[in-house]
Design a protein around this motif. Sequence first.
Motif, PDB file in Angstrom:
ATOM      1  N   PHE A 156      60.646 -51.856   3.142  1.00 36.65           N
ATOM      2  CA  PHE A 156      61.475 -52.621   4.065  1.00 36.65           C
ATOM      3  C   PHE A 156      61.642 -54.087   3.651  1.00 36.65           C
ATOM      4  O   PHE A 156      62.670 -54.676   3.819  1.00 36.65           O
ATOM      5  CB  PHE A 156      60.884 -52.577   5.478  1.00 36.65           C
ATOM      6  N   LYS A 208      66.445 -35.647  -2.914  1.00 33.58           N
ATOM      7  CA  LYS A 208      65.617 -36.625  -3.616  1.00 33.58           C
ATOM      8  C   LYS A 208      64.452 -37.068  -2.762  1.00 33.58           C
ATOM      9  O   LYS A 208      64.116 -38.230  -2.706  1.00 33.58           O
ATOM     10  CB  LYS A 208      66.463 -37.817  -4.057  1.00 33.58           C
ATOM     11  N   PHE A 209      63.857 -36.091  -2.119  1.00 33.05           N
ATOM     12  CA  PHE A 209      62.744 -36.416  -1.234  1.00 33.05           C
ATOM     13  C   PHE A 209      61.614 -37.101  -1.993  1.00 33.05           C
ATOM     14  O   PHE A 209      60.900 -37.921  -1.466  1.00 33.05           O
ATOM     15  CB  PHE A 209      62.198 -35.141  -0.594  1.00 33.05           C
ATOM     16  N   SER A 210      61.466 -36.704  -3.248  1.00 31.21           N
ATOM     17  CA  SER A 210      60.292 -37.144  -3.990  1.00 31.21           C
ATOM     18  C   SER A 210      60.363 -38.604  -4.391  1.00 31.21           C
ATOM     19  O   SER A 210      59.353 -39.272  -4.535  1.00 31.21           O
ATOM     20  CB  SER A 210      60.163 -36.296  -5.247  1.00 31.21           C
ATOM     21  N   LEU A 211      61.561 -39.128  -4.542  1.00 27.16           N
ATOM     22  CA  LEU A 211      61.653 -40.394  -5.260  1.00 27.16           C
ATOM     23  C   LEU A 211      61.877 -41.587  -4.364  1.00 27.16           C
ATOM     24  O   LEU A 211      62.175 -42.676  -4.808  1.00 27.16           O
ATOM     25  CB  LEU A 211      62.763 -40.287  -6.306  1.00 27.16           C
ATOM     26  N   LEU A 212      61.755 -41.384  -3.080  1.00 26.18           N
ATOM     27  CA  LEU A 212      62.148 -42.477  -2.195  1.00 26.18           C
ATOM     28  C   LEU A 212      60.954 -43.116  -1.496  1.00 26.18           C
ATOM     29  O   LEU A 212      60.053 -42.436  -1.040  1.00 26.18           O
ATOM     30  CB  LEU A 212      63.133 -41.942  -1.163  1.00 26.18           C
ATOM     31  N   LEU A 213      60.988 -44.400  -1.407  1.00 28.16           N
ATOM     32  CA  LEU A 213      59.893 -45.124  -0.770  1.00 28.16           C
ATOM     33  C   LEU A 213      60.427 -45.994   0.349  1.00 28.16           C
ATOM     34  O   LEU A 213      61.526 -46.527   0.270  1.00 28.16           O
ATOM     35  CB  LEU A 213      59.220 -46.013  -1.811  1.00 28.16           C
ATOM     36  N   ALA A 214      59.637 -46.127   1.355  1.00 29.87           N
ATOM     37  CA  ALA A 214      60.058 -46.947   2.494  1.00 29.87           C
ATOM     38  C   ALA A 214      59.703 -48.407   2.240  1.00 29.87           C
ATOM     39  O   ALA A 214      58.675 -48.893   2.671  1.00 29.87           O
ATOM     40  CB  ALA A 214      59.368 -46.468   3.760  1.00 29.87           C
TER      41      ALA A 214
END
Lengths: 459, 459
Positions: free
Chosen positions: B11, B3-9
């Motif tokens: 914090f 799911k590399f595409s759907l993740l956001l950092a």
Amino acid sequence: MKKFSLLLAVFFTASLLHAQDSLTIRKIYDEALVNGKAYESLHYLCKNIGGRLSGSANAQKAVEWSKKLMESYGFDKVYLQEVMVPHWVRGEKETAFIIDGKTRIPVPIAALGMTVATPKEGITANVVEVRSLKELETLGESVIKGKIVFFNRPFDQRFIETGHAYGMAGDQRFMGPAAAAKYGAVGVIVRSLTGSTDDYPHTGATLSGPGTQQIPAAAISTKAADKLSNMLRLRKLPLVKFYFKQSCQLLPDVLSYNVIGELTGTENPNKFISVGGHLDSWDLAEGAHDDGTGVMQSAEVLRIFKAIGYRPKNSVRAVFFMNEENGHKGGSKYAELAAQNKEQHIAAIETDEGGFTPRGFSFDGVSKDFIKSINDKYKAILEPYEVDKLTIGGSGTDIEPMKEKLPGVVLIGYRPDSQRYFDIHHTPNDVFENVNKRELELGAAGMAAFIYLIDQHGL
Amino acid sequence: MKKFSLLLAVFFTASLLHAQDSLTIRKIYDEALVNGKAYESLHYLCKNIGGRLSGSANAQKAVEWSKKLMESYGFDKVYLQEVMVPHWVRGEKETAFIIDGKTRIPVPIAALGMTVATPKEGITANVVEVRSLKELETLGESVIKGKIVFFNRPFDQRFIETGHAYGMAGDQRFMGPAAAAKYGAVGVIVRSLTGSTDDYPHTGATLSGPGTQQIPAAAISTKAADKLSNMLRLRKLPLVKFYFKQSCQLLPDVLSYNVIGELTGTENPNKFISVGGHLDSWDLAEGAHDDGTGVMQSAEVLRIFKAIGYRPKNSVRAVFFMNEENGHKGGSKYAELAAQNKEQHIAAIETDEGGFTPRGFSFDGVSKDFIKSINDKYKAILEPYEVDKLTIGGSGTDIEPMKEKLPGVVLIGYRPDSQRYFDIHHTPNDVFENVNKRELELGAAGMAAFIYLIDQHGL
């Protein structure tokens, strides 16, 4: 711990949406927790079949057994959906060493899925450690050419959900080898995608296919990565070399299948709610959490409905997708055929983050208003079951193609607790013994409860 | 899963109580997850000391090491609190058989804590299976006399939190032996208090002390309990006998200690917020989850505050209680001395339900209005950390005596996920290897965050 005094048997504590809903959800959980079949089925899949990479004999066994399993549950329809899948094989067990002068230090290694073999005698070369694709680009061909590129950016431990750390580190495994090939690297080793410091290589697919330049690529354990990095720092580049050997290859595509079970809707037989995971798995272990738990939970949802006598208004499907790990062919085929058959899909749930204790569901690409409304409607009734975290987020690789092919479908990811997943993900440790019966059952019940609510009241 | 595409950092996602609070809580988590010391300290406690039942040489080692550990962290005060504790010893490894005619079937067994030895040659007798204390009473002396009573009511799997199932089944172990003794039973065996079907006896304390009639009592594994129950049903009573032998004894009380570390409050040095677990453990394993994780998390809370430079307004204490498992003497002594010293206690958190992934906190004996207000104040800021389930519920055995002695104190139970606890609770499996580093660290961070909020804004 002792707390006999303070505990009360409160079975029906849900803030009621409707009393009937609350009762049905309680029945769903009782069935899952008292008469659950997912755990023993998972045991069969893991121990009698085992690892089942696309195109393998085991994958075919898993297809045939899954169909029989669903038939034995008495679903209204059980059928196979043809799909051509890649057939990558690992070949002989890989070997690798750090070469430090005359010393050879063995390294736990596993070829990445879809990558190519080394020459028969293996590859020996100097190592260039990088932390990112950007760093690779900065170094360029003059530094990279003839070397083994070592991608070594670790998980960022600060994320609360480990899937985020995986997502942030994953470009190294997925894009790294192809990118390094462009600068003349002779091979790539990648720090295993895990936050744990352990002795296991974590395999997984790397980019392949037309237009992709292939060089041998493999994952090494995090402990070996730390060791190699330290040695490179202390000894200076030319003194430390790396050797690895692998004999994997990509064979011609193979006919395989998605396995589908259905309870046909009493009111809207051509409207669908689906729940699915992937039947294929990596070859290093048993594909227990990835994704044996997901497929067994999906079948269990329909079994629970039958067992408690719930006949859904809309058709409910359990889909065991083929080839999630190295091609996504099953997911694409499913969406394509659903569109061709003019099926109306209301919602699709994917369960592919391990069979761990439930947290909730995430909804792919929805608005804040949508999430607020879902929370207003359903959070209170799910809260006593600890599966009430309803957020905007990802769904899953296998159902993603539905977004384009089936406009209007709501894509949903089942979200178990994420802390332990990447300890075992794609490793020799992904075995049945690491699955907890109740966690697995609570997941199946949580999805059944949520599908029941969607079936009754929509999204 | 990919799911590399759907993740956001993302914090800093907390709905902010105050921006400063949000920043401090983020710092707490970063410290716990990046520089955490709880896991390596737990490793030492489990592997270099091990099981540490009250009164044992290991318990004394644990006291001395814990004091040194907290001193090495540089807390403002570190000290011991004297307390006399029972000194029960298991003696030789127990043995047991189901006797079926001439066949002897070995049974995994462990004497219950505080119980007495059998005669040297063991006890052989017919078995009366009961499911409850009420059933025992109904059968009465005419049936019970001269028999071994077998308490065999299983966990009710329908509870979502397993602690409830434990609470509902626990009277069999705690009250059963003393009750059976009154009707002339010669011994008691109890189905292990677990929902899992396994091969391990789960020990634990049974009622003892003045006025309690003692007969030998032991726990047998759930698999053995099922087997014995089946045989009793199929073979009829007189053909099946049970044999067991144990040599445990209660020695004279021993001087031991609670171990206490403190960060002294900058504004209110005589007002206290405490966090604690118990340092003693059963002797069958390493007391990892019960309660090594709890004490290591408690010290970690104060260490985190020091590391991020947070100086609490009120005094914050980490308390390692002695003798939770078989006497509760440490908890009683702590409350007694706090009252004697006229300390004002704001809140006490107990962590004694395993080092599993956090869920939230439960508040002992508070009103619905209190819970609503706590949720309104703190739920949103805790939600991104998945430790936001704030409910009415139990706190813990060690802090319970504070309720009477220190009016006004709010007693709080730290609530990790409960699904795996009773698989390993009081068994040979309660070892370091079954603790996940991140789950442990997230628990410490969750408690630090909540104590920070209480320190800043009260309850």
